[in-house]
Every structure is written in C-alpha cells, then in structure tokens.
Write an enzyme that holds these catalytic residues in place. Structure first.
Site, PDB file in Angstrom:
ATOM      1  N   HIS A 211      53.315 -17.015  70.056  1.00  0.00           N
ATOM      2  CA  HIS A 211      51.948 -17.301  69.616  1.00  0.00           C
ATOM      3  C   HIS A 211      51.246 -15.981  69.369  1.00  0.00           C
ATOM      4  O   HIS A 211      51.371 -15.044  70.145  1.00  0.00           O
ATOM      5  CB  HIS A 211      51.192 -18.084  70.698  1.00  0.00           C
ATOM      6  CG  HIS A 211      49.823 -18.471  70.263  1.00  0.00           C
ATOM      7  ND1 HIS A 211      49.566 -19.594  69.515  1.00  0.00           N
ATOM      8  CD2 HIS A 211      48.631 -17.855  70.420  1.00  0.00           C
ATOM      9  CE1 HIS A 211      48.277 -19.658  69.250  1.00  0.00           C
ATOM     10  NE2 HIS A 211      47.681 -18.611  69.784  1.00  0.00           N
TER      11      HIS A 211
ATOM     12  N   SER B 106      43.353 -23.746  75.369  1.00  0.00           N
ATOM     13  CA  SER B 106      43.643 -24.268  74.035  1.00  0.00           C
ATOM     14  C   SER B 106      45.043 -23.818  73.587  1.00  0.00           C
ATOM     15  O   SER B 106      45.868 -24.622  73.144  1.00  0.00           O
ATOM     16  CB  SER B 106      42.561 -23.758  73.075  1.00  0.00           C
ATOM     17  OG  SER B 106      42.910 -23.948  71.749  1.00  0.00           O
TER      18      SER B 106
ATOM     19  N   ARG C 241      34.100 -26.718  69.068  1.00  0.00           N
ATOM     20  CA  ARG C 241      33.821 -25.307  69.384  1.00  0.00           C
ATOM     21  C   ARG C 241      33.547 -24.521  68.102  1.00  0.00           C
ATOM     22  O   ARG C 241      32.671 -23.657  68.060  1.00  0.00           O
ATOM     23  CB  ARG C 241      35.008 -24.693  70.132  1.00  0.00           C
ATOM     24  CG  ARG C 241      35.115 -25.196  71.560  1.00  0.00           C
ATOM     25  CD  ARG C 241      36.453 -24.818  72.165  1.00  0.00           C
ATOM     26  NE  ARG C 241      36.658 -23.380  72.187  1.00  0.00           N
ATOM     27  CZ  ARG C 241      37.859 -22.793  72.156  1.00  0.00           C
ATOM     28  NH1 ARG C 241      38.957 -23.522  72.115  1.00  0.00           N
ATOM     29  NH2 ARG C 241      37.951 -21.496  72.184  1.00  0.00           N
TER      30      ARG C 241
ATOM     31  N   ASP D 174      42.698 -31.051  72.486  1.00  0.00           N
ATOM     32  CA  ASP D 174      42.379 -29.693  72.009  1.00  0.00           C
ATOM     33  C   ASP D 174      41.882 -29.738  70.567  1.00  0.00           C
ATOM     34  O   ASP D 174      40.961 -29.007  70.202  1.00  0.00           O
ATOM     35  CB  ASP D 174      43.596 -28.758  72.098  1.00  0.00           C
ATOM     36  CG  ASP D 174      43.275 -27.400  71.493  1.00  0.00           C
ATOM     37  OD1 ASP D 174      42.381 -26.723  72.029  1.00  0.00           O
ATOM     38  OD2 ASP D 174      43.873 -27.038  70.454  1.00  0.00           O
TER      39      ASP D 174
HETATM   40  N1  URA Z   1      43.626 -20.198  68.910  1.00  0.00           N
HETATM   41  C1  URA Z   1      43.690 -21.421  69.508  1.00  0.00           C
HETATM   42  O1  URA Z   1      44.635 -22.177  69.339  1.00  0.00           O
HETATM   43  N2  URA Z   1      42.656 -21.792  70.297  1.00  0.00           N
HETATM   44  C2  URA Z   1      41.595 -20.993  70.535  1.00  0.00           C
HETATM   45  O2  URA Z   1      40.734 -21.386  71.273  1.00  0.00           O
HETATM   46  C3  URA Z   1      41.549 -19.730  69.903  1.00  0.00           C
HETATM   47  C4  URA Z   1      42.592 -19.354  69.102  1.00  0.00           C
END
Ligand code: URA
Length: 424
Positions: A78, A179, A164, A157
């Site tokens: 990631h 998240s 958000r 999420d």
């Molecule tokens: N990437 C994500 O998947 N979630 C976040 O909150 C910020 C970046």
C-alpha cells in the site's frame, strides 16, 4: 457516543461496532451524526485500543477474502499516495518473479495523487474488473492479480471515507490507519509493505505526522495479526520523471527493462527487499529478478493475462498528447525544491486526474519533471516538459508549474529518499 468523544472520553468496542454497523447499513445513526462523530475524532483522536476496534469492525463490515488455495506467502502493498507514484506496476512483478503471491485491490486517483487503476486502464484492453474467483485463479497461475476496489470489501470504510472527503475529516491519523488497514485485512493478505509518503505531494506533509501514522499502523496492524514493513519515503518532489497515466506505465516498463536508475528504481528495490525479508526470503532477490529480466517477463505475462492487446514494445511507443512545451529555468543555480503537489495539480489541470469522483480522465497527458533536488542547472535549461491535449489546458498547467521549482544560488544537498524504516 458523539458527545462522549466530543468530551474526550474513550468508547467501548461495542460502541465502535455500533458506529461501524451504522455506516455499513445506514441503521442506528444518520449521515449527519456519522459526520459529526468523525469530526470529534479529528479533534480528540482515538486510543490505540479504539483504533484497533474500529479497524477490526470496518474490515469485517463486508466480505473478508480467503486466499486459501493461493500459494503462501500472501503479500500486498500500500502506498499512501503520491505524485508520479507508479511503484505498484514495478513492485508486483518483482515480488511475483521472486516467488510471492500478490493479490491486490487498487483505487482510482482523486485530487493531486494518481491511482493505479487509472494507470492500468491506459493500457488498451487491460481489464481491471476481475471477480474474486478470477483474481485467485490468476494469482495461482502467475503470482499477480490486481483489480479495482470491490464494494463488498470493507463497505463501512467506503461510506466513512466518502463522508470524510466532503467534511474536512480526512487528516486524522487513527482514521487513516483504520481505513488503510481494514481494506488490507479484508483483502486477505498476511504480509503488507507500506510506503508511507511524506511531503508536499502526500497526505502527510510533515515527517513527524508520517512517523505518528507509521507507529499507529504498526501497533494496530500487529494487534490484528498483520505483519508489516513500513518505509517513510520522501514525496517532496515527484517520484520518477513522469506524472500522467500512460506516461507512468511507460516509465514503469523502462524501470523493468533496467534502463532507468534513479530514485524510482531505488524505491522499488528498497520496498521489494524489505517485503521479501519479511516473507523470510533473501532481500537481494529483488535486484536479481529486476536485472536478469524475470520481473519484466512477469510483467509481460501479467498484461497478457489481464487482457492487454498491446505488448510492451507497442506500449512504450504509444504517443503522449501532442501539445508539447518545455518550461525553462529562469536563472542558473541549484534546484532547492520541486513541489510535487503543484506537479500533481498541473496533471489535474491537463485532464489527467480528477477533481470529482466521476470525472473522466485523459490518459495521454503528462508532466515530465526534468530536474531533481540538488541538481545544478543553467538558465534556460528545461525543467518540465508538458504534454497537453489543447492549448487552454497547457496554459493552465504552465501556471501551476510556474512556481513549482525554487532555485538557490548555493549548493543544495539532495533529500534522502527513504527517511525511515519501521516494523519487523
Ligand atoms: N487512503 C485510504 O485508503 N484511506 C485514508 O483514509 C487515506 C488514504
């Protein structure tokens, strides 16, 4: 629960599960209340225990993939997102060529940071909508499968992130950590490499915040059974030369061909060797499979398996947008900074990124950054090459790039790429 968090109190596991269930199902709390709760978290924060509870509940708010049947170790990576960040396209073939299984869900770009799915969709024929069964089958066959983020994975999420995005509640360390990690847990991987970007082109602009996020991810991930390696890496200047979708695929191919040797290659090798070591393999394998051509071979097979109708030779020759202009250094000196955020904004100006979620993008536009921090330049030397589809967007991108570089009359030390390694 909103009032408790507003007043700085900790919530129980049951309370957090209630909130996550409300996000996933729409029952128990309405959107306004969820948004208000998110803002209390931005201000008051969450304890590690609360963040663990939130992450677990979000991961289990939908399907949790089982990768049974796919050879172990199961690996995922990631990146917290950055300008010119095409590492996934290079890292996955390296890891698969070294014998690991990578099943990965990626996102689209939003704002100044690009998304892997958009980059891959610039390849003619490449399919990014694979079913879970297809992904597993492909991972068994070739060691790599990459698809778009499924709506069934961590749906809470998806809802909270969308809220958000429009309520100014993205920049919260516990919310970002939960998240990211909830999606990784739902995706089934055991070993996760995290490239935590820090600088003007990233979510975390300061090193201190990046460290705090890294530490939180490490504690929360470990508590939930993940094995993590986290690299905090510089995103104060764009990563590699190209920012723009097709151009980034072309640059990734050049790295896999062994003809690029800058910071992008260095980053991919660093991340790959940390992940290999975490998986109990020799970290030197990363360099070996990159330079003996096996990672490139893996990339070629991957493209073909996911439906690409152009091979790598055709891809590197595909033309970029044809309104091309260079921006020149106004004075001689040393490059002090190249603002990655402004380069990302210029790509969005050109139509290569989105300001709204549903916006179409133009894969052929790009900004090529021709200088790096610390480099000495002459007056009149090209700093950027812009590839635009029309004159109007070219003019707009030029305005975004105009202030992106600062030049010093004294020597400047280049910034290190990897600022810190955290984790196992
Ligand atoms: N990437 C994500 O998947 N979630 C976040 O909150 C910020 C970046």
């Amino acid at each position: 629960m909103i009032e408790a968090k507003r007043d700085g109190k900790n919530l129980s596991r049951e309370e957090i599960e209630f909130i996550v269930r409300a996000a996933a199902t729409g029952e128990g709390m309405d959107r306004e209340q969820l948004a208000a709760w998110l803002m209390t978290v931005v201000w008051r924060g969450l304890s590690i225990e609360e963040t663990v509870d939130l992450t677990r509940a979000m991961a289990h708010s939908g399907t949790v993939l089982s990768l049974e049947g796919v050879p172990k170790p199961w690996i995922d990576k990631h990146s917290t997102g950055g300008v010119g960040d095409k590492t996934t396209l290079i890292l996955l073939p390296i890891l698969a060529a070294a014998g690991l299984s990578c099943v990965k869900m990626s996102g689209r770009g939003l704002g100044k940071t690009g998304g892997t799915i958009d980059k891959l969709e610039s390849i003619p024929g490449f399919r990014t909508t694979l079913s879970i069964e297809e992904m597993k089958h492909q991972a068994v066959q070739i060691g790599i499968a990459l698809g778009g983020q499924s709506k069934d994975l961590a749906p809470a999420d998806g809802v909270l992130y969308a809220l958000r995005d429009v309520t100014g509640t993205v920049p919260s360390i516990p919310l970002i950590a939960s998240s990211v990690l909830s999606k990784k847990i739902a995706g089934g991987a055991e070993i996760i490499g995290i490239d935590l970007k820090c600088g003007s082109g990233a979510f975390m602009e300061s090193y201190e915040d990046a460290r705090k996020l890294g530490q939180t991810m490490l504690e929360v991930g470990t508590a939930l059974g993940l094995r993590l390696s986290i690299e905090i890496t510089d995103m104060d200047q764009p990563l590699g030369r190209m920012a723009g979708n097709l151009a980034e695929v072309q640059e990734a191919i050049q790295v896999l061909q062994g003809t690029e040797s800058g910071r992008l290659t260095e980053l991919c090798l660093t991340l790959a060797s940390s992940m290999l070591e975490l998986a109990g393999r020799d970290g030197n394998l990363a360099e070996q499979v990159l330079y003996d051509g096996s990672a490139l071979k893996k990339f070629t097979i991957w493209l073909k398996t996911q439906g690409a109708t152009a091979d790598i030779n055709q891809l590197v020759k595909m033309p970029l947008a044809d309104h091309v202009e260079e921006l020149l250094a106004p004075l001689p000196g040393w490059i002090e900074s190249v603002n990655a955020g402004m380069v990302g904004e210029a790509v969005v100006d050109l139509g290569g990124g989105r300001r709204r979620k549903d916006q179409p993008i133009d894969p052929r536009v790009a900004v090529e950054t021709l200088v790096t921090v610390g480099q000495q330049v002459e007056a009149g030397q090209p700093m950027f090459r812009i590839f635009a589809s029309d004159q109007q967007s070219l003019t707009q991108a030029k305005a975004s790039l105009d202030r992106a570089v600062t030049i010093s009359n004294q020597m400047v030390n280049p910034t290190p790429l990897v600022l810190e390694r955290m984790g196992e």
